[in-house]
Write an enzyme that holds these catalytic residues in place. Structure first.
Site, PDB file in Angstrom:
ATOM      1  N   GLU A  36      34.885 -18.922 -10.180  1.00 10.48           N
ATOM      2  CA  GLU A  36      35.328 -17.760 -10.928  1.00 10.48           C
ATOM      3  C   GLU A  36      34.325 -17.430 -12.027  1.00 10.48           C
ATOM      4  O   GLU A  36      33.177 -17.128 -11.743  1.00 10.48           O
ATOM      5  CB  GLU A  36      36.740 -18.005 -11.481  1.00 10.48           C
ATOM      6  CG  GLU A  36      37.787 -18.165 -10.364  1.00 10.48           C
ATOM      7  CD  GLU A  36      39.189 -18.366 -10.887  1.00 10.48           C
ATOM      8  OE1 GLU A  36      39.375 -18.460 -12.129  1.00 10.48           O
ATOM      9  OE2 GLU A  36      40.116 -18.432 -10.069  1.00 10.48           O
ATOM     10  N   GLY A  40      35.655 -21.629 -17.558  1.00  9.01           N
ATOM     11  CA  GLY A  40      36.832 -22.286 -17.022  1.00  9.01           C
ATOM     12  C   GLY A  40      38.135 -21.780 -17.618  1.00  9.01           C
ATOM     13  O   GLY A  40      38.205 -20.717 -18.239  1.00  9.01           O
ATOM     14  N   ILE A 184      51.472 -26.316 -25.332  1.00 10.31           N
ATOM     15  CA  ILE A 184      51.475 -24.951 -24.799  1.00 10.31           C
ATOM     16  C   ILE A 184      52.785 -24.251 -25.146  1.00 10.31           C
ATOM     17  O   ILE A 184      52.797 -23.095 -25.592  1.00 10.31           O
ATOM     18  CB  ILE A 184      51.246 -24.965 -23.281  1.00 10.31           C
ATOM     19  CG1 ILE A 184      49.844 -25.487 -22.954  1.00 10.31           C
ATOM     20  CG2 ILE A 184      51.438 -23.571 -22.684  1.00 10.31           C
ATOM     21  CD1 ILE A 184      49.585 -25.685 -21.474  1.00 10.31           C
ATOM     22  N   GLY A 271      53.422 -28.656 -18.524  1.00 13.76           N
ATOM     23  CA  GLY A 271      52.231 -29.481 -18.454  1.00 13.76           C
ATOM     24  C   GLY A 271      51.243 -29.013 -17.400  1.00 13.76           C
ATOM     25  O   GLY A 271      51.438 -27.987 -16.738  1.00 13.76           O
ATOM     26  N   HIS A 454      37.898 -28.170 -55.340  1.00 16.26           N
ATOM     27  CA  HIS A 454      39.164 -27.676 -55.867  1.00 16.26           C
ATOM     28  C   HIS A 454      39.082 -26.166 -56.065  1.00 16.26           C
ATOM     29  O   HIS A 454      38.073 -25.665 -56.563  1.00 16.26           O
ATOM     30  CB  HIS A 454      39.464 -28.346 -57.214  1.00 16.26           C
ATOM     31  CG  HIS A 454      40.673 -27.809 -57.909  1.00 16.26           C
ATOM     32  ND1 HIS A 454      41.959 -28.132 -57.514  1.00 16.26           N
ATOM     33  CD2 HIS A 454      40.799 -26.955 -58.961  1.00 16.26           C
ATOM     34  CE1 HIS A 454      42.815 -27.496 -58.305  1.00 16.26           C
ATOM     35  NE2 HIS A 454      42.138 -26.783 -59.197  1.00 16.26           N
TER      36      HIS A 454
END
Length: 494
Positions: A36, A40, A184, A271, A454
C-alpha cells in the site's frame, strides 16, 4: 535472473522504513516491499490520523470551556469533514517526509505483496505481474490488523473498526459504543466525547488499560466519567443486533445480569494481532508462537538470515518498538555497536527492565516506562516510591489542568529508577527523561542534580524525587519492601 539486494524488508511501516534507512546509511543495498503506502498502519490508519483528530477535537473542547480564561465566544461549532481534511493533510505531510528520506538514501521501493520463498527469495505480486528478488537477509515487518471477536452481529452495518471510523467524512455519531477499554478504545472515546457524542465503553477486564498501573487506570476512569463517558467493566458482550429506533443495540452480561444498550454506531477496539496472511510460500515454514513469528533474542526467526520485528513478532504493539527493533537488527547484521537499548538489567539487580515508553493521548495524557510498583513487588524487588500530585504544580494551575500525578519507582538499596508513571498534560513528552534514566541506570541522587525549568509540568518530577527521599527516610523496612508511598500535599518544593 532475480535482482539481488543485501537486505530486503517486507513492510513499509515504522519498523520497515526505519530499518531500511539504517541499512542504507550503513552501505547496504536495500529494498522495501510494500503493498500500500509507505508509513504502514501507524502513519496512514493509526497513530498519526488518530492523534490529529484528538488534537482537533481537543481544540473544540477547549473553546467550549474558555470563559474562565476571560475568552468569550458567542457560538462554537465543528465541521467534522474539515477535521478529517486536517487529518488527511497531517498524514500526507508525514508520509511525504518518509518518502523523501527513502528517495535520498536510494532505497528501492517494490510496490506489491511480498511472499517469502526458499533461499531468501521474495516473490512480489503487483499490478504489472510477478517478480522475484533475492537478499542476503530478509526482515519481516508486516505489522498487525484489527481483531474482530466472534460476537454475533459484529458484521452488521454501523459496527466499525478504528480504521473504518478514521476514514469517515460525515458526522453521524451522536451515540457511540466502544467495545474495548484499551489504548485505542479510550483514545476514540476521548475524541468523540469532546465532539459531544454520548460515549459508552464496555471493557472485559476489571479496569481500563489492561496491564497499566492500577492507580493510572483509576485516574483515567475518573477523568473520563467526569467528561460524561459511561464505563462498564467486567463485561461479557453477548450479541449485537439491529435496532429500529437507534440503529444498533448491544446485549452484554455484567454482574450476573443481562443488559442492553441502544446506540447509533459501535466501535470494536478489541486489540490487534500480527498480519501474516500470505506471507510464506509453500516451500518456506517459519515457527510461530502464540500467533507471532517466533524469534530469538536477536529477532532471528527459525530460518537463518530471516528476521522479524515489530507487531509480527513482538508482544508490545507500538510503532517506536518496531522502529527500535529494526535499528537493532540492522546494526546486528552490520556488526556495529548498538545505538539503542531495548531493555536493561541495572547493576546488582536480577530483573530485566523494559525501556519502552507507553503513551496514551487522552486528557490528561498518560505515559509510563519500566515497571510498576506492583510488578516490582511481584518480582520480589524491594522498592521505595516517590509521588507528586500535579494539583500544586505551577504550570498545572496556570493551564487549569490540575488532575494527575507523577509516580516514580526506585530500587530501595541503590536508589536506581526502575519505573515511572505520569498522568498530566505533556506526559508523553516528559516520559522520555524517565526512559533515558532507566536505560542508563540513573539513581534518585543523579536525577536530583538536574535543574528543571519553572513553571513547567516537569517540575513535578523534581517534586516526586524529593518525596522519594522523604519517604525513604520516614518509612520502616516493611513498608519499603511493599513499595508503600507517602503522598505529599502536592505543593512544589520551590
Amino acid at each position: 535472473m532475480a535482482d539481488h539486494y543485501d537486505i530486503i524488508i517486507i513492510g513499509g511501516g515504522p519498523g520497515g522504513y526505519t530499518a531500511a534507512l539504517k541499512a542504507a546509511s550503513l552501505g547496504f543495498r536495500t529494498a522495501i516491499v510494500e503493498k500500500e503506502k509507505l508509513g504502514g498502519t501507524c502513519v496512514n490508519k493509526g497513530c498519526i490520523p488518530t492523534k490529529s483528530l484528538l488534537y482537533a477535537a481537543s481544540k473544540f473542547k477547549e473553546l467550549q470551556n474558555c470563559d474562565e480564561f476571560g475568552v468569550s465566544t458567542d457560538f462554537i461549532s465543528f465541521d467534522f469533514k474539515k477535521m478529517q481534511q486536517y487529518k488527511k493533510s497531517s498524514v500526507k505531510s508525514y508520509r511525504k517526509g518518509i518518502t523523501d528520506l527513502i528517495e535520498e538514501e536510494n532505497i528501492t521501493v517494490l510496490t506489491g505483496t511480498g511472499i517469502i520463498r526458499r533461499n531468501k527469495t521474495v516473490e512480489v505480486h503487483s499490478a504489472q505481474g510477478k517478480d522475484y528478488y533475492t537478499g542476503d537477509y530478509l526482515i519481516i515487518a508486516t505489522g498487525a490488523k484489527c481483531v474482530i471477536p466472534p460476537i454475533p452481529g459484529a458484521d452488521l452495518p454501523g459496527v466499525l473498526t478504528s480504521e473504518r471510523l478514521l476514514a469517515s467524512d460525515n458526522w453521524n455519531y451522536d451515540r457511540l459504543l466502544v467495545i474495548g477499554g484499551g489504548v485505542i478504545g479510550v483514545e476514540f472515546a476521548t475524541i468523540f466525547s469532546a465532539l459531544c457524542s454520548h460515549v459508552t465503553i464496555l471493557e472485559r477486564e476489571d479496569h481500563l488499560l489492561g496491564p497499566m498501573d492500577t492507580e493510572v487506570s483509576q485516574a483515567l476512569e475518573e477523568e473520563l466519567k467526569q467528561r460524561g463517558i459511561t464505563i462498564h467493566c467486567q463485561v461479557n458482550v453477548k450479541e449485537i443486533k439491529e435496532d429500529t429506533d437507534h440503529g444498533l443495540s448491544c446485549v452484554f452480561e455484567m454482574g450476573g445480569q443481562e443488559h442492553t444498550i441502544q446506540t447509533g454506531h459501535i466501535l470494536i477496539a478489541a486489540g490487534r494481532q500480527p498480519f501474516l496472511e500470505g506471507l510464506l510460500g509453500e516451500d518456506v515454514s517459519l515457527e510461530l508462537e502464540n500467533g507471532h513469528l517466533k524469534v530469538n533474542s536477536e529477532f532471528q526467526t527459525s530460518e537463518p538470515g530471516i528476521y522479524a520485528i515489530g507487531d509480527a513478532a513482538s508482544d508490545i504493539l507500538l510503532a517506536h518498538v518496531a522502529a527500535a527493533q529494526g535499528t537493532y537488527v540492522v546494526e546486528k547484521i552490520a556488526g556495529v555497536e548498538h545505538t539503542i537499548r531495548l531493555s536493561v538489567v541495572p547493576n546488582g539487580m536480577f530483573v530485566k527492565l523494559p525501556v519502552v515508553p507507553s503513551c496514551i493521548y487522552t486528557e490528561p495524557e498518560i505515559a509510563s516506562v519500566g515497571i510498576t510498583r506492583e510488578a516490582a513487588v511481584a518480582n520480589n524487588m524491594h522498592v521505595c516510591c516517590g509521588h507528586y500530585s500535579m494539583s500544586g504544580n505551577g504550570k498545572s494551575i496556570i493551564t487549569s489542568r490540575q488532575n494527575g500525578f507523577i509516580h516514580l519507582v526506585f530500587e530501595e538499596f541503590s536508589g536506581t529508577l526502575v519505573g515511572a508513571q505520569i498522568v498530566c498534560p505533556r506526559a508523553t513528552d516528559m516520559i522520555s527523561e524517565m526512559a533515558t534514566a532507566i536505560a542508563n541506570g540513573l539513581t534518585a541522587k543523579q536525577l536530583r542534580l538536574a535543574m528543571r525549568a519553572h513553571p513547567t509540568y516537569s517540575e513535578g518530577i523534581t517534586a516526586a524525587i524529593e518525596n522519594y527521599f522523604e519517604t525513604k527516610g520516614e518509612q520502616g523496612n516493611d513498608e519499603r519492601e511493599t513499595g508503600t508511598v507517602k503522598k505529599p500535599d502536592g505543593r512544589a518544593p520551590y
